[in-house]
Design a protein around this motif. Structure first.
Motif, PDB file in Angstrom:
ATOM      1  N   GLU A 181      14.869  52.871 -24.949  1.00 37.04           N
ATOM      2  CA  GLU A 181      16.193  52.275 -25.050  1.00 37.04           C
ATOM      3  C   GLU A 181      17.268  53.228 -24.557  1.00 37.04           C
ATOM      4  O   GLU A 181      18.185  52.848 -23.826  1.00 37.04           O
ATOM      5  CB  GLU A 181      16.477  51.916 -26.518  1.00 37.04           C
ATOM      6  CG  GLU A 181      16.549  50.448 -26.780  1.00 37.04           C
ATOM      7  CD  GLU A 181      16.811  50.178 -28.235  1.00 37.04           C
ATOM      8  OE1 GLU A 181      17.914  50.536 -28.707  1.00 37.04           O
ATOM      9  OE2 GLU A 181      15.921  49.610 -28.872  1.00 37.04           O
ATOM     10  N   LYS A 182      17.169  54.476 -24.976  1.00 34.84           N
ATOM     11  CA  LYS A 182      18.134  55.489 -24.555  1.00 34.84           C
ATOM     12  C   LYS A 182      18.054  55.704 -23.057  1.00 34.84           C
ATOM     13  O   LYS A 182      19.080  55.857 -22.379  1.00 34.84           O
ATOM     14  CB  LYS A 182      17.908  56.803 -25.291  1.00 34.84           C
ATOM     15  CG  LYS A 182      18.449  56.806 -26.683  1.00 34.84           C
ATOM     16  CD  LYS A 182      18.463  58.204 -27.229  1.00 34.84           C
ATOM     17  CE  LYS A 182      19.189  58.193 -28.563  1.00 34.84           C
ATOM     18  NZ  LYS A 182      19.544  59.491 -29.004  1.00 34.84           N
ATOM     19  N   HIS A 219      24.326  53.459 -17.585  1.00 36.19           N
ATOM     20  CA  HIS A 219      25.522  54.286 -17.400  1.00 36.19           C
ATOM     21  C   HIS A 219      25.556  54.887 -15.998  1.00 36.19           C
ATOM     22  O   HIS A 219      26.607  54.879 -15.342  1.00 36.19           O
ATOM     23  CB  HIS A 219      25.566  55.411 -18.448  1.00 36.19           C
ATOM     24  CG  HIS A 219      26.089  54.989 -19.779  1.00 36.19           C
ATOM     25  ND1 HIS A 219      26.275  53.686 -20.156  1.00 36.19           N
ATOM     26  CD2 HIS A 219      26.472  55.746 -20.849  1.00 36.19           C
ATOM     27  CE1 HIS A 219      26.741  53.642 -21.384  1.00 36.19           C
ATOM     28  NE2 HIS A 219      26.862  54.897 -21.843  1.00 36.19           N
ATOM     29  N   VAL A 220      24.410  55.400 -15.547  1.00 41.29           N
ATOM     30  CA  VAL A 220      24.339  55.988 -14.206  1.00 41.29           C
ATOM     31  C   VAL A 220      24.649  54.923 -13.152  1.00 41.29           C
ATOM     32  O   VAL A 220      25.404  55.175 -12.216  1.00 41.29           O
ATOM     33  CB  VAL A 220      22.949  56.641 -13.961  1.00 41.29           C
ATOM     34  CG1 VAL A 220      22.754  56.961 -12.489  1.00 41.29           C
ATOM     35  CG2 VAL A 220      22.794  57.890 -14.812  1.00 41.29           C
ATOM     36  N   ALA A 221      24.123  53.735 -13.317  1.00 44.58           N
ATOM     37  CA  ALA A 221      24.372  52.646 -12.364  1.00 44.58           C
ATOM     38  C   ALA A 221      25.861  52.289 -12.372  1.00 44.58           C
ATOM     39  O   ALA A 221      26.469  52.091 -11.317  1.00 44.58           O
ATOM     40  CB  ALA A 221      23.521  51.428 -12.718  1.00 44.58           C
ATOM     41  N   HIS A 222      26.428  52.211 -13.586  1.00 42.77           N
ATOM     42  CA  HIS A 222      27.854  51.896 -13.699  1.00 42.77           C
ATOM     43  C   HIS A 222      28.704  52.981 -13.031  1.00 42.77           C
ATOM     44  O   HIS A 222      29.628  52.683 -12.276  1.00 42.77           O
ATOM     45  CB  HIS A 222      28.242  51.753 -15.178  1.00 42.77           C
ATOM     46  CG  HIS A 222      29.708  51.600 -15.384  1.00 42.77           C
ATOM     47  ND1 HIS A 222      30.380  50.425 -15.101  1.00 42.77           N
ATOM     48  CD2 HIS A 222      30.651  52.476 -15.825  1.00 42.77           C
ATOM     49  CE1 HIS A 222      31.663  50.598 -15.359  1.00 42.77           C
ATOM     50  NE2 HIS A 222      31.857  51.833 -15.817  1.00 42.77           N
ATOM     51  N   PHE A 223      28.384  54.245 -13.305  1.00 42.58           N
ATOM     52  CA  PHE A 223      29.147  55.341 -12.708  1.00 42.58           C
ATOM     53  C   PHE A 223      28.944  55.412 -11.196  1.00 42.58           C
ATOM     54  O   PHE A 223      29.861  55.754 -10.452  1.00 42.58           O
ATOM     55  CB  PHE A 223      28.804  56.684 -13.360  1.00 42.58           C
ATOM     56  CG  PHE A 223      29.364  56.820 -14.754  1.00 42.58           C
ATOM     57  CD1 PHE A 223      30.695  56.565 -15.014  1.00 42.58           C
ATOM     58  CD2 PHE A 223      28.554  57.191 -15.812  1.00 42.58           C
ATOM     59  CE1 PHE A 223      31.220  56.690 -16.281  1.00 42.58           C
ATOM     60  CE2 PHE A 223      29.063  57.324 -17.097  1.00 42.58           C
ATOM     61  CZ  PHE A 223      30.401  57.069 -17.340  1.00 42.58           C
ATOM     62  N   THR A 224      27.760  55.056 -10.734  1.00 47.32           N
ATOM     63  CA  THR A 224      27.498  55.029  -9.295  1.00 47.32           C
ATOM     64  C   THR A 224      28.368  53.957  -8.637  1.00 47.32           C
ATOM     65  O   THR A 224      28.960  54.195  -7.588  1.00 47.32           O
ATOM     66  CB  THR A 224      25.999  54.756  -9.019  1.00 47.32           C
ATOM     67  OG1 THR A 224      25.230  55.777  -9.637  1.00 47.32           O
ATOM     68  CG2 THR A 224      25.702  54.720  -7.541  1.00 47.32           C
TER      69      THR A 224
END
Length: 102
Positions: free
Chosen positions: A3-4, A11-16
């Protein structure tokens, strides 16, 4: 842990995505800034050209004023010569009359 891991990947996809959006925005702003700089340069060129035209116009006004002075001088000279011519005509007429009676 899974899950983490998934949350971190989200989060990485969002920040990318956010990073890609910011890169595009920065590129657009840089392009806008370059266009603005070109417009400023063009405006500066026009202002310089305007100043030169103003200088030319002032020079032409000064020349016109000088020529007007010259024209006035020539008019006065013409009037003086005209007076001399009229006086001479009168003297010639008198001399003819004197010769006619002599």
């Amino acid at each position: 842990l899974s899950e983490k891991n998934q949350s971190l990947e989200d989060h990485v996809a969002h920040f990318t995505e956010e990073n890609e959006y910011l890169k595009e925005t920065v590129e657009e702003v840089e392009n806008d800034a370059a266009e603005a700089q070109q417009a400023v340069s063009a405006l500066e060129d026009l202002m310089e050209e305007y100043d030169e035209l103003q200088d030319d116009a002032q020079e032409m006004r000064e020349k016109a004023a000088a020529q007007e002075g010259e024209v006035q001088k020539l008019r006065t000279e013409r009037e003086e010569w005209q007076a001399v011519a009229e006086k001479t005509e009168g003297e010639v007429k008198e001399a003819r009359e004197m010769l006619a009676h002599a």
